[in-house]
Design a protein around this motif. Structure first.
Motif, short mmCIF file in Angstrom:
data_model
loop_
_atom_site.label_atom_id
_atom_site.label_comp_id
_atom_site.label_asym_id
_atom_site.label_seq_id
_atom_site.Cartn_x
_atom_site.Cartn_y
_atom_site.Cartn_z
N UNK A 75 0.85 -1.19 0.00
CA UNK A 75 0.00 0.00 0.00
C UNK A 75 0.89 1.25 0.00
N UNK A 76 0.47 2.25 -0.77
CA UNK A 76 1.13 3.55 -0.70
C UNK A 76 0.61 4.21 0.57
N UNK A 77 1.47 4.33 1.56
CA UNK A 77 1.07 4.78 2.89
C UNK A 77 1.13 6.30 3.05
N UNK A 78 2.13 6.91 2.42
CA UNK A 78 2.30 8.36 2.57
C UNK A 78 2.97 8.92 1.32
N UNK A 79 2.55 10.14 0.95
CA UNK A 79 3.15 10.87 -0.16
C UNK A 79 3.41 12.29 0.32
N UNK A 80 4.66 12.72 0.19
CA UNK A 80 5.04 14.07 0.58
C UNK A 80 5.65 14.74 -0.64
N UNK A 81 4.82 15.48 -1.40
CA UNK A 81 5.30 16.11 -2.63
C UNK A 81 6.37 17.17 -2.35
N UNK A 82 6.22 17.91 -1.27
CA UNK A 82 7.20 18.96 -0.95
C UNK A 82 8.57 18.35 -0.67
N UNK A 83 8.59 17.23 0.04
CA UNK A 83 9.85 16.57 0.36
C UNK A 83 10.24 15.50 -0.63
N UNK A 84 9.42 15.32 -1.69
CA UNK A 84 9.64 14.28 -2.70
C UNK A 84 9.92 12.93 -2.05
N UNK A 85 8.96 12.50 -1.23
CA UNK A 85 9.10 11.27 -0.47
C UNK A 85 7.81 10.46 -0.56
N UNK A 86 7.97 9.14 -0.74
CA UNK A 86 6.83 8.22 -0.80
C UNK A 86 7.14 7.03 0.11
N UNK A 87 6.17 6.64 0.92
CA UNK A 87 6.34 5.48 1.79
C UNK A 87 5.37 4.39 1.37
N UNK A 88 5.93 3.20 1.19
CA UNK A 88 5.17 2.01 0.83
C UNK A 88 5.25 1.03 2.00
N UNK A 89 4.13 0.42 2.36
CA UNK A 89 4.11 -0.56 3.44
C UNK A 89 3.60 -1.90 2.92
N UNK A 90 4.26 -2.97 3.32
CA UNK A 90 3.85 -4.31 2.91
C UNK A 90 2.70 -4.75 3.81
N UNK A 91 1.58 -5.13 3.17
CA UNK A 91 0.41 -5.62 3.89
C UNK A 91 0.42 -7.14 4.02
N UNK A 92 0.85 -7.81 2.96
CA UNK A 92 0.91 -9.27 2.91
C UNK A 92 2.07 -9.66 2.01
N UNK A 93 2.57 -10.88 2.19
CA UNK A 93 3.58 -11.37 1.26
C UNK A 93 4.74 -12.08 1.92
N UNK A 94 5.64 -12.54 1.07
CA UNK A 94 6.76 -13.36 1.51
C UNK A 94 7.66 -12.66 2.52
N UNK A 95 7.89 -11.38 2.34
CA UNK A 95 8.79 -10.65 3.23
C UNK A 95 8.28 -10.67 4.68
#
Length: 149
Positions: free
Chosen positions: A73-93
């Motif tokens: 899931x794309x958890x956070x988007x910060x356009x000013x800081x050009x930062x995107x946080x992705x979080x794993x909801x399910x999966x091998x990891x």
């Protein structure tokens, strides 16, 4: 015992403009399947749309030689800081980690991945394979953007 979140960072030099690089990961990240087919085997949009918080994509990829899948899931988007946080909801990891997040921060000439994880057990190794993987992704996307746009 309190659970601790650890962080690993990987930094890559980029030549294309920071805005262009950041916008690729914000709006067109699923294009990794065609740009980097040796590592990305599939990306299926499950919810929302790319470029928005709450977007969920099912990724199939190779980490080294290990076939992996992750519902992200794309958890956070910060356009000013050009930062995107992705979080794993399910999966091998999540077999090795209770939580796993990847944050991409882009600045002029630099892209930085920060991998935040919480070990599932004391024996879970740090996710060090993601460091060269993150750098390779940045290198491939940078080359693609320089050639195609």
């Amino acid at each position: 015992m309190a659970n601790l979140v650890d962080i690993l960072d990987a930094t890559a030099a980029i030549k294309c403009p920071a805005d262009k690089f950041y916008n690729f990961f914000k709006y067109n990240m699923s294009d990794l399947v065609k740009i980097f087919p040796a590592s990305f085997k599939g990306a299926q949009l499950l919810e929302g749309q790319e470029g928005t918080v709450g977007c969920v994509i099912l990724w199939n990829y190779l980490l080294g030689v290990l076939p992996m899948s992750a519902k992200v899931i794309t958890e956070a988007i910060d356009d000013a800081g050009k930062s995107i946080t992705f979080a794993v909801l399910e999966g091998d990891v999540l077999q090795l980690y209770k939580s796993f997040k990847a944050t991409l921060t882009v600045s002029d000439g630099l892209a930085k991945w920060s991998f935040a994880y919480e070990k599932a057990t004391l024996l879970s190794p740090p996710p060090e394979l993601y460091l060269p993987f993150g750098i390779a992704i940045c290198t491939m996307v940078d080359a693609y953007l320089l050639i195609n746009n």
